[in-house]
Design a protein around this motif. Structure first.
Motif, PDB file in Angstrom:
ATOM      1  N   TYR A  46       0.863  -1.181   0.000  1.00  0.00           N
ATOM      2  CA  TYR A  46       0.000   0.000   0.000  1.00  0.00           C
ATOM      3  C   TYR A  46       0.900   1.232   0.000  1.00  0.00           C
ATOM      4  O   TYR A  46       1.527   1.551   1.018  1.00  0.00           O
ATOM      5  CB  TYR A  46      -0.866  -0.053   1.252  1.00  0.00           C
ATOM      6  CG  TYR A  46      -2.011   0.937   1.305  1.00  0.00           C
ATOM      7  CD1 TYR A  46      -2.594   1.450   0.155  1.00  0.00           C
ATOM      8  CD2 TYR A  46      -2.523   1.325   2.528  1.00  0.00           C
ATOM      9  CE1 TYR A  46      -3.649   2.331   0.235  1.00  0.00           C
ATOM     10  CE2 TYR A  46      -3.593   2.205   2.617  1.00  0.00           C
ATOM     11  CZ  TYR A  46      -4.151   2.707   1.468  1.00  0.00           C
ATOM     12  OH  TYR A  46      -5.202   3.574   1.547  1.00  0.00           O
ATOM     13  N   GLY A  76       1.797   5.403  -0.764  1.00  0.00           N
ATOM     14  CA  GLY A  76       1.161   6.711  -0.658  1.00  0.00           C
ATOM     15  C   GLY A  76       2.092   7.694   0.007  1.00  0.00           C
ATOM     16  O   GLY A  76       3.180   7.330   0.460  1.00  0.00           O
ATOM     17  N   GLY A 114      -8.989   7.208   6.491  1.00  0.00           N
ATOM     18  CA  GLY A 114      -9.367   6.902   5.105  1.00  0.00           C
ATOM     19  C   GLY A 114      -8.366   5.964   4.444  1.00  0.00           C
ATOM     20  O   GLY A 114      -8.689   5.295   3.460  1.00  0.00           O
ATOM     21  N   ILE A 158      -2.347  -1.966  -3.510  1.00  0.00           N
ATOM     22  CA  ILE A 158      -3.648  -1.406  -3.101  1.00  0.00           C
ATOM     23  C   ILE A 158      -3.703   0.073  -3.467  1.00  0.00           C
ATOM     24  O   ILE A 158      -2.749   0.819  -3.193  1.00  0.00           O
ATOM     25  CB  ILE A 158      -3.839  -1.563  -1.573  1.00  0.00           C
ATOM     26  CG1 ILE A 158      -3.798  -3.036  -1.183  1.00  0.00           C
ATOM     27  CG2 ILE A 158      -5.131  -0.903  -1.116  1.00  0.00           C
ATOM     28  CD1 ILE A 158      -3.750  -3.271   0.326  1.00  0.00           C
ATOM     29  N   CYS A 174      -9.874   0.255  -3.414  1.00  0.00           N
ATOM     30  CA  CYS A 174     -10.841   0.621  -2.365  1.00  0.00           C
ATOM     31  C   CYS A 174     -11.721   1.752  -2.870  1.00  0.00           C
ATOM     32  O   CYS A 174     -11.249   2.662  -3.556  1.00  0.00           O
ATOM     33  CB  CYS A 174     -10.105   1.118  -1.117  1.00  0.00           C
ATOM     34  SG  CYS A 174      -9.163  -0.153  -0.286  1.00  0.00           S
ATOM     35  N   THR A 213      -5.169  16.163   2.518  1.00  0.00           N
ATOM     36  CA  THR A 213      -5.265  17.601   2.215  1.00  0.00           C
ATOM     37  C   THR A 213      -6.257  18.279   3.163  1.00  0.00           C
ATOM     38  O   THR A 213      -5.954  19.332   3.750  1.00  0.00           O
ATOM     39  CB  THR A 213      -5.745  17.809   0.753  1.00  0.00           C
ATOM     40  OG1 THR A 213      -4.835  17.139  -0.114  1.00  0.00           O
ATOM     41  CG2 THR A 213      -5.812  19.275   0.387  1.00  0.00           C
TER      42      THR A 213
HETATM   43  P1  ATP Z   1      -3.571  14.078  -0.316  1.00  0.00           P
HETATM   44  O1  ATP Z   1      -4.891  14.663   0.114  1.00  0.00           O
HETATM   45  O2  ATP Z   1      -2.364  14.721   0.335  1.00  0.00           O
HETATM   46  O3  ATP Z   1      -3.444  13.986  -1.829  1.00  0.00           O
HETATM   47  P2  ATP Z   1      -4.533  11.383   0.277  1.00  0.00           P
HETATM   48  O4  ATP Z   1      -5.401  11.535   1.489  1.00  0.00           O
HETATM   49  O5  ATP Z   1      -5.208  11.187  -1.043  1.00  0.00           O
HETATM   50  O6  ATP Z   1      -3.486  12.569   0.225  1.00  0.00           O
HETATM   51  P3  ATP Z   1      -2.322   9.571  -0.235  1.00  0.00           P
HETATM   52  O7  ATP Z   1      -1.235   9.310   0.736  1.00  0.00           O
HETATM   53  O8  ATP Z   1      -2.019  10.381  -1.423  1.00  0.00           O
HETATM   54  O9  ATP Z   1      -3.561  10.186   0.601  1.00  0.00           O
HETATM   55  O10 ATP Z   1      -3.006   8.205  -0.691  1.00  0.00           O
HETATM   56  C1  ATP Z   1      -2.423   6.941  -0.613  1.00  0.00           C
HETATM   57  C2  ATP Z   1      -3.425   5.934  -1.145  1.00  0.00           C
HETATM   58  O11 ATP Z   1      -4.564   5.919  -0.284  1.00  0.00           O
HETATM   59  C3  ATP Z   1      -3.955   6.253  -2.544  1.00  0.00           C
HETATM   60  O12 ATP Z   1      -4.064   5.056  -3.289  1.00  0.00           O
HETATM   61  C4  ATP Z   1      -5.337   6.843  -2.281  1.00  0.00           C
HETATM   62  O13 ATP Z   1      -6.209   6.579  -3.354  1.00  0.00           O
HETATM   63  C5  ATP Z   1      -5.746   6.085  -1.036  1.00  0.00           C
HETATM   64  N1  ATP Z   1      -6.691   6.830  -0.199  1.00  0.00           N
HETATM   65  C6  ATP Z   1      -6.447   7.978   0.463  1.00  0.00           C
HETATM   66  N2  ATP Z   1      -7.534   8.398   1.131  1.00  0.00           N
HETATM   67  C7  ATP Z   1      -8.511   7.495   0.871  1.00  0.00           C
HETATM   68  C8  ATP Z   1      -9.895   7.378   1.272  1.00  0.00           C
HETATM   69  N3  ATP Z   1     -10.487   8.302   2.048  1.00  0.00           N
HETATM   70  N4  ATP Z   1     -10.591   6.295   0.837  1.00  0.00           N
HETATM   71  C9  ATP Z   1     -10.007   5.365   0.031  1.00  0.00           C
HETATM   72  N5  ATP Z   1      -8.705   5.422  -0.371  1.00  0.00           N
HETATM   73  C10 ATP Z   1      -7.966   6.472   0.033  1.00  0.00           C
END
Ligand code: ATP
Length: 217
Positions: free
Chosen positions: A12, A14, A22, A109, A136, A186
């Motif tokens: 996973y 990110g 989330g 994922i 997801c 964000t």
């Molecule tokens: P930002 O808002 O800074 O862009 P983010 O909350 O989208 O960040 P990331 O770390 O960029 O988080 O995401 C990592 C992974 O988690 C990505 O595959 C993203 O699609 C997934 N993800 C993040 N938030 C959610 C959520 N609320 N539900 C499902 N998947 C999520």
């Protein structure tokens, strides 16, 4: 839970700036649905031409460690943070494949937003030769792809059963029925800037770390 004993490896990736519910809750539900024993969280280095994370690599890593402490489903892999270079998922997967061989089922994922964006990833067409994708749900994002070609690509690769994820090493996209959490890093950063509570959005120990280190304010 799917009836299978294979150890499907799941990664996973990110930015986790910061890690939040989330990220965690949908993946916990996903793990039950597809019989994942472990999920490896891999925080990434952000390429220099993209907006940089607000927390540094060590802080993002520590927040992941705090968030998953005591939860045996999750473990952390900091290999992308150790590198000097930007993280490209495809390269990390190639490195991992070299370690585990070609037969071991491996999944990456993502949330629905990442699936919609996937064809803009570096060497995206190679991804499904290296892993499955487990997707997801995420509120606010379309369940269908942006173009007919992208939708055809999704349809052609969509898994018809959980078993395929365990019996085939790569190549399937599984759209999981996971609970929706309207949470983004964000929005959390914005709330923290405005000193608004984030109790339902991030684990309390992560919130405490953020407070102690004056992050995002
Ligand atoms: P930002 O808002 O800074 O862009 P983010 O909350 O989208 O960040 P990331 O770390 O960029 O988080 O995401 C990592 C992974 O988690 C990505 O595959 C993203 O699609 C997934 N993800 C993040 N938030 C959610 C959520 N609320 N539900 C499902 N998947 C999520």
């Amino acid at each position: 839970m799917a009836k299978t004993t294979s150890r499907l490896i799941a990664l996973y990736g990110g930015t986790f700036d910061p890690i939040h519910y989330g990220h965690l809750k949908p993946v916990e539900a996903l793990a039950k649905q597809v019989a994942l024993h472990q999920v490896t969280i891999m925080p990434n280095n952000v390429p220099p031409h993209r907006p940089q994370p607000r927390a540094d690599s060590q802080q993002r890593k520590t927040m992941v460690q705090i968030a998953i402490a005591g939860n045996p489903l999750f473990k952390l892999d900091d290999r992308e943070l150790q590198r000097e270079t930007p993280s490209y998922t495809v390269e990390t997967l190639e490195q991992l494949r070299a370690e585990i061989g070609s037969e071991q089922p491996l999944a990456f994922i993502v949330g629905q937003d990442s699936l919609l964006n996937l064809q803009r990833w570096h060497r995206w067409e190679t991804l499904l030769t290296l892993c499955h994708l487990l997707v997801c749900q995420r509120p606010g994002y379309s369940v269908s792809m942006d173009t007919i070609e992208e939708q055809q690509w999704l349809d052609a690769h969509q898994a018809s059963s959980v078993e395929q994820l365990h019996t085939q090493p790569v190549g399937k996209i599984y759209l999981a029925q996971t609970p929706m959490y309207d949470i983004s890093a964000t929005a959390i950063r914005q709330r923290l800037e405005h000193h608004l509570p984030c109790d339902d959005l991030i684990p309390s120990a992560v919130a405490e770390f953020i407070r102690q280190h004056h992050l995002y304010s």
